[in-house]
Design an enzyme around this catalytic site. Structure first.
Site, PDB file in Angstrom:
ATOM      1  N   TYR A 148      79.208   1.142 140.079  1.00 35.48           N
ATOM      2  CA  TYR A 148      80.343   1.188 140.272  1.00 35.48           C
ATOM      3  C   TYR A 148      80.905   1.834 138.828  1.00 35.48           C
ATOM      4  O   TYR A 148      82.075   3.189 138.972  1.00 35.48           O
ATOM      5  CB  TYR A 148      81.548   0.278 140.595  1.00 35.48           C
ATOM      6  CG  TYR A 148      81.345  -0.851 140.077  1.00 35.48           C
ATOM      7  CD1 TYR A 148      81.781  -1.008 138.089  1.00 35.48           C
ATOM      8  CD2 TYR A 148      80.621  -2.756 139.726  1.00 35.48           C
ATOM      9  CE1 TYR A 148      81.994  -2.445 137.425  1.00 35.48           C
ATOM     10  CE2 TYR A 148      80.783  -3.300 139.325  1.00 35.48           C
ATOM     11  CZ  TYR A 148      81.229  -3.136 138.160  1.00 35.48           C
ATOM     12  OH  TYR A 148      80.631  -4.670 137.491  1.00 35.48           O
ATOM     13  N   LYS A 165      83.313  -0.365 131.641  1.00 31.93           N
ATOM     14  CA  LYS A 165      81.846   0.125 132.211  1.00 31.93           C
ATOM     15  C   LYS A 165      82.023   1.470 132.175  1.00 31.93           C
ATOM     16  O   LYS A 165      80.936   2.274 131.395  1.00 31.93           O
ATOM     17  CB  LYS A 165      80.765  -0.615 133.238  1.00 31.93           C
ATOM     18  CG  LYS A 165      80.565  -2.123 132.692  1.00 31.93           C
ATOM     19  CD  LYS A 165      79.856  -2.275 132.474  1.00 31.93           C
ATOM     20  CE  LYS A 165      78.730  -3.571 132.725  1.00 31.93           C
ATOM     21  NZ  LYS A 165      78.009  -3.668 131.420  1.00 31.93           N
TER      22      LYS A 165
END
Ligand code: HXC
Ligand code: NAP
Length: 282
Positions: A148, A165
């Site tokens: 993602y 992230k």
């Protein structure tokens, strides 16, 4: 697949290396001859994994350290160098995550995950990067992100992790360019679902949820740890020297299955296809 001494002489620091995917990578690197230093908060899994690594005939050690604390990271790096020698490779694998409705999150919940994933990755990279640059020593960094993040799509219900992230991926690409002149190489791996206690206990809410995830997966299975560990070996090996600033997805085409407009058609049974094809001939 690899020569048994492919990683001989390498000294690798792995964050979150006592459990899950970090542990699997550590054991695989050790099998191929690398010395390993593990960093995470809980000493018990670190000690157990460290012993497993030593049993493979290489050097191993660990430091209990919260990667959110830069001073603690610097101390852990010093301890690592004393224990196994000059570190030449860093795997930023430590992470925090949980599923939650974003409007229910406290500011501290967001900070906890971003602190571990983004700040923690930066702290370890800075502590080792500075040493490598000063010593004119080459270095190798592998960052573990998620699909993602790598698709740029992010994900609802894991917003702190999505933000963090994505930042780690930006760091990977930015520093691949900035520190190429110092011979420091950066890459990332974006894993799809790989069963681990840490991720499953926080993200797979029920058995049904897990079964649906498998049913919807194009390959009808989750990833195997050895598949991810071998990819990590390749990206850290001298054979991958010209791969710099990239992110390799390992998810069995899971994210792509959600991306193509007509991919849901894979769920049609053969009889339905026969009807569709029959109608066309008329
Ligand atoms: C909402 C939560 C929460 C939850 C914790 N918090 N869990 N909020 N929903 N489920 C809040 C707390 O209330 C607190 O805020 C703040 O977050 C910090 O929590 P602490 O427990 O004090 O923090 P800490 O001990 O630092 O623990 C960090 C953690 C924890 C992230 C919350 O889960 C952890 O240690 N995780 C490490 C391992 C891990 O997450 N592994 C999974 C990685 S899987 P307040 O305001 O109350 O102080 C992954 C990949 C996913 O990343 C992709 C899969 C396909
Ligand atoms: P895991 O076993 O929970 O791994 C996370 C590790 O990070 C633990 O060893 C944990 O140890 C350590 N850690 C957490 N907070 C820390 C802190 N503040 N300081 C130092 N270490 C800390 O889960 P995993 O599934 O193997 O995840 C490993 C990596 O893969 C993570 O980057 C994750 O985002 C990524 N990933 C996993 C999946 C999956 O399906 N499993 C999918 C995509 C990406 P302590 O708690 O002892 O500190």
């Amino acid at each position: 697949m690899y020569k048994s001494d492919l990683m001989k002489g390498r000294n690798i620091l792995i964050t979150g290396g006592g459990t899950g995917l970090g542990r699997s990578m550590a054991l695989r690197f050790a099998e191929l001859g690398a010395n390993i230093f593990l960093v995470a908060r809980r000493p018990e899994p670190l000690e157990a994994t460290s012993k497993e690594i030593q049993a493979k005939g290489v050097k191993a050690g660990f430091a209990s350290c919260d990667v959110r604390d830069f001073a603690a990271v610097e101390k852990a790096v010093e301890a690592g160098e004393k224990e196994i020698g000059r570190i030449d490779t860093l795997v930023n694998n430590a992470a925090g995550n949980f599923v939650a409705r974003t409007e229910k999150l406290s500011a501290n919940a967001f900070a906890a995950v971003v602190g571990i994933v983004l700040n923690g990755t930066f702290h370890c990279t800075l502590a080792l990067g500075r040493k490598w640059i000063e010593a004119k020593q080459p270095g190798n960094v592998l960052n573990i992100v998620t699909t993602y993040a790598s698709t740029g799509a992010g994900s609802g219900y894991v917003v702190p992790s999505s933000c963090a992230k994505a930042g780690v991926l930006a760091m990977t690409r930015s520093l691949a360019v900035e520190w190429a002149r110092y011979n420091i190489r950066f890459n990332a791996i974006a894993p799809g679902p790989f069963p681990t206690e840490g991720a499953w206990s926080r993200l797979m809410q029920s058995k049904e949820f897990e079964e649906t995830a498998i049913k919807n997966h194009p390959m009808k299975r989750f990833g195997r740890h050895d598949e991810l560990a071998d990819l990590a070996v390749y990206l850290l090996s001298p054979q991958a020297q010209y791969i710099n600033g990239d992110c390799v997805t390992i998810d069995g085409a899971q994210w792509l299955a959600g991306a193509g407009e007509f991919n849901e058609y894979r769920k049609l049974p053969d009889e339905m296809w026969a009807m569709i094809e029959g109608a066309r001939k008329k």
